[in-house]
Motif scaffolding. Structure first.
Motif, PDB file in Angstrom:
ATOM      1  N   LYS A  70     -23.022 -15.896 -13.371  1.00 57.88           N
ATOM      2  CA  LYS A  70     -22.173 -14.762 -13.006  1.00 57.88           C
ATOM      3  C   LYS A  70     -22.984 -13.531 -12.614  1.00 57.88           C
ATOM      4  O   LYS A  70     -22.424 -12.565 -12.092  1.00 57.88           O
ATOM      5  CB  LYS A  70     -21.243 -14.410 -14.173  1.00 57.88           C
ATOM      6  CG  LYS A  70     -20.212 -15.487 -14.518  1.00 57.88           C
ATOM      7  CD  LYS A  70     -19.105 -15.576 -13.499  1.00 57.88           C
ATOM      8  CE  LYS A  70     -18.063 -14.499 -13.714  1.00 57.88           C
ATOM      9  NZ  LYS A  70     -16.842 -14.721 -12.892  1.00 57.88           N
ATOM     10  N   LYS A  74     -21.146 -11.566  -6.614  1.00 60.13           N
ATOM     11  CA  LYS A  74     -19.822 -11.080  -6.998  1.00 60.13           C
ATOM     12  C   LYS A  74     -18.961 -10.914  -5.756  1.00 60.13           C
ATOM     13  O   LYS A  74     -19.464 -10.831  -4.625  1.00 60.13           O
ATOM     14  CB  LYS A  74     -19.923  -9.748  -7.747  1.00 60.13           C
ATOM     15  CG  LYS A  74     -20.409  -8.580  -6.903  1.00 60.13           C
ATOM     16  CD  LYS A  74     -20.429  -7.288  -7.722  1.00 60.13           C
ATOM     17  CE  LYS A  74     -20.876  -6.106  -6.868  1.00 60.13           C
ATOM     18  NZ  LYS A  74     -20.884  -4.842  -7.637  1.00 60.13           N
ATOM     19  N   VAL A  75     -17.664 -10.882  -5.965  1.00 65.39           N
ATOM     20  CA  VAL A  75     -16.718 -10.633  -4.881  1.00 65.39           C
ATOM     21  C   VAL A  75     -16.625  -9.129  -4.662  1.00 65.39           C
ATOM     22  O   VAL A  75     -16.523  -8.350  -5.615  1.00 65.39           O
ATOM     23  CB  VAL A  75     -15.324 -11.206  -5.226  1.00 65.39           C
ATOM     24  CG1 VAL A  75     -14.323 -10.859  -4.130  1.00 65.39           C
ATOM     25  CG2 VAL A  75     -15.409 -12.707  -5.412  1.00 65.39           C
ATOM     26  N   PHE A  80     -18.596 -11.148  -0.083  1.00 64.23           N
ATOM     27  CA  PHE A  80     -19.406 -11.494  -1.249  1.00 64.23           C
ATOM     28  C   PHE A  80     -20.684 -10.671  -1.207  1.00 64.23           C
ATOM     29  O   PHE A  80     -21.241 -10.416  -0.132  1.00 64.23           O
ATOM     30  CB  PHE A  80     -19.748 -12.982  -1.264  1.00 64.23           C
ATOM     31  CG  PHE A  80     -18.547 -13.879  -1.407  1.00 64.23           C
ATOM     32  CD1 PHE A  80     -18.045 -14.184  -2.658  1.00 64.23           C
ATOM     33  CD2 PHE A  80     -17.916 -14.401  -0.288  1.00 64.23           C
ATOM     34  CE1 PHE A  80     -16.938 -15.011  -2.800  1.00 64.23           C
ATOM     35  CE2 PHE A  80     -16.808 -15.230  -0.413  1.00 64.23           C
ATOM     36  CZ  PHE A  80     -16.317 -15.528  -1.675  1.00 64.23           C
ATOM     37  N   LEU A 122     -14.998 -17.363  -8.263  1.00 63.98           N
ATOM     38  CA  LEU A 122     -15.336 -16.470  -7.150  1.00 63.98           C
ATOM     39  C   LEU A 122     -14.427 -16.719  -5.956  1.00 63.98           C
ATOM     40  O   LEU A 122     -13.922 -15.781  -5.334  1.00 63.98           O
ATOM     41  CB  LEU A 122     -16.799 -16.666  -6.755  1.00 63.98           C
ATOM     42  CG  LEU A 122     -17.853 -16.197  -7.757  1.00 63.98           C
ATOM     43  CD1 LEU A 122     -19.221 -16.793  -7.416  1.00 63.98           C
ATOM     44  CD2 LEU A 122     -17.932 -14.676  -7.792  1.00 63.98           C
TER      45      LEU A 122
END
Length: 209
Positions: A70, A74-75, A80, A122
């Motif tokens: 993680k 990240k979105v 992204f 995601l």
């Protein structure tokens, strides 16, 4: 290639690109998956990502793996983004979970499970952002329909869970959504550019099955 993901509106037999700030779309969900593939001991350059999907159900949740995965991507809205501050430590820490050359594939089951899990989280977050934007800009009817293309659309495990985990009501994935399908798409594009009066025949599409 400037970006790894794009969003298009398809309406009245026309495609319209939805402009997304390139600065917020610097990462590739596909590259993320290749990191998992390579760490599991499979060939990311020889198309062995499918082995992760097959191996994942034999694994289990591992908080350390999950938390590490993680940290890298990240979105960001409809894009992204790499989390660059974690990049160097990510690959170093990933080595601690890497399958050894003398280990059988089952040794990578937990990594496959957690990699697939993070990938899907995601993807679903990204698609829900796309849906919300489409509904706001174009209305509920258009926003209910999703077409996926590209290499990530080959992740059938994730595809099968999209409607349950996003706000979309209908999903269509072309049977060759990756690079091989580009040839068909290029031929169709050229044909419709030369014959603008023609419309796509959606009633007589030959199935590969």
């Amino acid at each position: 290639e400037s970006v790894a993901s794009k969003v298009f509106l398809y309406r009245d037999n026309k495609l319209e690109e939805i402009k997304v700030d390139a600065a917020s779309n610097t990462a590739s969900l596909g590259f993320f998956y290749t990191f998992i593939c390579e760490a599991c001991g499979f060939g990311q350059l020889t198309g062995e990502e499918w082995k992760i999907m097959g191996l994942a159900p034999y694994g289990k949740f591992n908080k350390d793996m999950y938390d590490l995965l993680k940290t890298i991507i990240k979105v960001n809205g409809m894009g992204f983004e790499w989390q660059m501050n974690n990049l160097i430590s990510f690959f170093s820490d990933l080595d601690t979970f890497r399958r050894g050359y003398d280990e059988p594939p089952i040794a990578a089951a937990d990594l496959a499970y957690n990699g697939q899990l993070v990938y899907q989280e995601l993807l679903f977050e990204y698609l829900n952002n796309v849906h919300d934007y489409a509904e706001k800009m174009y209305g509920k009817e258009i926003a209910s329909n999703l077409i996926l293309g590209g290499g990530c659309a080959l992740n059938s495990s994730a595809n099968g869970a999209i409607l349950e985990n996003t706000k979309f009501e209908h999903l269509y994935v072309y049977n060759a959504p990756g690079d091989d399908g580009n040839a068909v798409g290029a031929a169709l594009l050229s044909y419709y550019e030369d014959n603008p009066e023609e419309h796509a025949d959606t009633k007589h599409i030959q199935s590969p099955y």
